[in-house]
Design a protein around this motif. Structure first.
Motif, short mmCIF file in Angstrom:
data_model
loop_
_atom_site.label_atom_id
_atom_site.label_comp_id
_atom_site.label_asym_id
_atom_site.label_seq_id
_atom_site.Cartn_x
_atom_site.Cartn_y
_atom_site.Cartn_z
N TYR A 183 10.20 20.11 -52.24
CA TYR A 183 10.80 20.93 -53.30
C TYR A 183 11.52 22.16 -52.77
CZ TYR A 183 8.02 18.06 -56.45
OH TYR A 183 7.48 16.99 -57.14
N PHE A 184 11.07 22.70 -51.64
CA PHE A 184 11.67 23.91 -51.09
C PHE A 184 11.81 23.76 -49.57
CE2 PHE A 184 9.47 25.29 -54.94
CZ PHE A 184 10.47 25.98 -55.60
N PRO A 185 13.01 23.97 -49.04
CA PRO A 185 13.20 23.87 -47.59
C PRO A 185 12.42 24.92 -46.80
CG PRO A 185 15.30 23.78 -48.74
CD PRO A 185 14.27 24.20 -49.75
N SER A 186 12.16 26.07 -47.42
CA SER A 186 11.47 27.15 -46.73
C SER A 186 10.79 28.05 -47.75
CB SER A 186 12.47 27.99 -45.91
OG SER A 186 13.33 28.70 -46.79
N GLU A 208 12.95 13.14 -63.03
CA GLU A 208 13.63 14.42 -62.85
C GLU A 208 12.93 15.53 -63.62
OE1 GLU A 208 16.00 17.27 -61.46
OE2 GLU A 208 15.89 15.18 -60.74
N ARG A 209 12.49 15.24 -64.82
CA ARG A 209 11.75 16.25 -65.61
C ARG A 209 10.44 16.61 -64.91
NH1 ARG A 209 13.33 13.13 -70.11
NH2 ARG A 209 11.24 12.22 -70.28
N THR A 210 9.75 15.59 -64.39
CA THR A 210 8.49 15.83 -63.68
C THR A 210 8.74 16.67 -62.44
OG1 THR A 210 7.60 13.71 -64.43
CG2 THR A 210 6.53 14.73 -62.53
N ARG A 211 9.82 16.36 -61.74
CA ARG A 211 10.17 17.13 -60.54
C ARG A 211 10.44 18.59 -60.88
NH1 ARG A 211 11.98 16.71 -55.39
NH2 ARG A 211 13.58 18.21 -54.75
N ARG A 212 11.16 18.82 -61.98
CA ARG A 212 11.46 20.20 -62.38
C ARG A 212 10.19 20.96 -62.74
NH1 ARG A 212 16.14 17.99 -65.08
NH2 ARG A 212 14.99 17.96 -67.05
N VAL A 213 9.27 20.27 -63.42
CA VAL A 213 8.01 20.92 -63.82
C VAL A 213 7.20 21.30 -62.59
CG1 VAL A 213 5.77 20.53 -64.91
CG2 VAL A 213 7.85 19.85 -66.09
N VAL A 214 7.09 20.39 -61.64
CA VAL A 214 6.31 20.67 -60.42
C VAL A 214 6.98 21.78 -59.61
CG1 VAL A 214 5.48 19.72 -58.23
CG2 VAL A 214 5.37 18.34 -60.31
N ARG A 215 8.29 21.73 -59.52
CA ARG A 215 9.03 22.77 -58.77
C ARG A 215 8.80 24.14 -59.40
NH1 ARG A 215 14.01 25.28 -57.76
NH2 ARG A 215 14.75 24.99 -55.62
N GLN A 216 8.86 24.19 -60.72
CA GLN A 216 8.63 25.44 -61.42
C GLN A 216 7.21 25.94 -61.21
OE1 GLN A 216 10.92 27.24 -62.88
NE2 GLN A 216 9.51 28.84 -63.55
N GLN A 217 6.25 25.01 -61.21
CA GLN A 217 4.85 25.38 -61.01
C GLN A 217 4.64 25.98 -59.62
OE1 GLN A 217 2.08 22.13 -61.54
NE2 GLN A 217 0.46 23.18 -60.41
N ILE A 218 5.24 25.35 -58.61
CA ILE A 218 5.13 25.87 -57.25
C ILE A 218 5.79 27.25 -57.17
CG2 ILE A 218 5.84 25.54 -54.84
CD1 ILE A 218 5.73 22.51 -55.37
N SER A 219 6.96 27.39 -57.78
CA SER A 219 7.68 28.66 -57.74
C SER A 219 6.87 29.78 -58.39
CB SER A 219 9.03 28.50 -58.46
OG SER A 219 9.72 29.73 -58.50
#
Length: 201
Positions: free
Chosen positions: A56-59, A11-22
């Motif tokens: 990570y993002f639907p759109s 979950e922490r890894t997922r949050r980090v990657v999501r934040q990086q993409i954002s």
């Protein structure tokens, strides 16, 4: 190691990657514009595949607006924590302000993102959709506060709460638009207060 440790790490890894993409996408949007930036460009710059982007993002719109949805429960929690005897309008204002004050502010980036929201029809439509999601979270909390302090048994707490929440979010929208069109020259909180005062007179 507990059983939950691997899950927590994922979950922490997922949050980090999501934040990086954002963050990568937001920078590209600011540099090139929302419409001109493709998902492929975002994925490449963020070092992920196009398929991974959609995990990570639907759109593309959700890159900008996803955080807005996540803030809704935080505002609802802040509203529930306000003093019981605080008037509804004041309690909601404090809850909205607590969220803004808890985040690091980059006014220039917020201005650019705000312009995208008002200039891009698909973003504007999704923004309104997310705002309705906030209403569904905030109205029950405010209605319960009104119900617990109401002196008049004839009062309809749900109706009053719906009107106050809708009005407050509309005022926030008007204040944000004025702030953006003025290139951030005026204080956003003051603009919100002026908008609320206009409809409460």
């Amino acid at each position: 190691m507990t059983e939950s440790a691997p899950t927590d790490l994922r979950e922490r890894t997922r949050r980090v990657v999501r934040q990086q993409i954002s963050e990568t996408a937001t920078q590209l949007f600011i540099e090139h514009g929302f419409a001109a930036t493709t998902i492929e460009q975002i994925a490449e710059a963020a070092g992920v595949s196009r398929r991974s982007f959609f995990r990570y993002f639907p759109s593309k719109e959700d890159v900008i607006l996803g955080e807005l949805v996540e803030r809704g429960p935080l505002v609802a929690d802040a509203l529930a924590a306000r003093p019981e005897d605080e008037p509804p309008w004041d309690a909601l204002r404090a809850a909205l302000l607590s969220l803004r004050q808890s985040r690091a502010q980059d006014d220039r980036a917020e201005l650019e993102i705000g312009r995208m929201l008002y200039e891009t029809p698909t973003l504007r439509a999704r923004h309104l959709e997310k705002q309705l999601a906030w209403e569904s979270l905030l109205v029950p909390v405010l209605a319960e506060r009104i119900r617990s302090t109401a002196q008049n048994a004839a009062i309809d707490p749900e109706l009053q709460a719906s009107a106050i929440v809708s009005g407050s979010l509309a005022c926030l929208d008007v204040a944000s638009k004025t702030w953006i069109l003025g290139d951030g020259a005026r204080n956003l909180t003051q603009l919100y207060d002026e908008a609320v005062a206009a409809i409460r007179r």
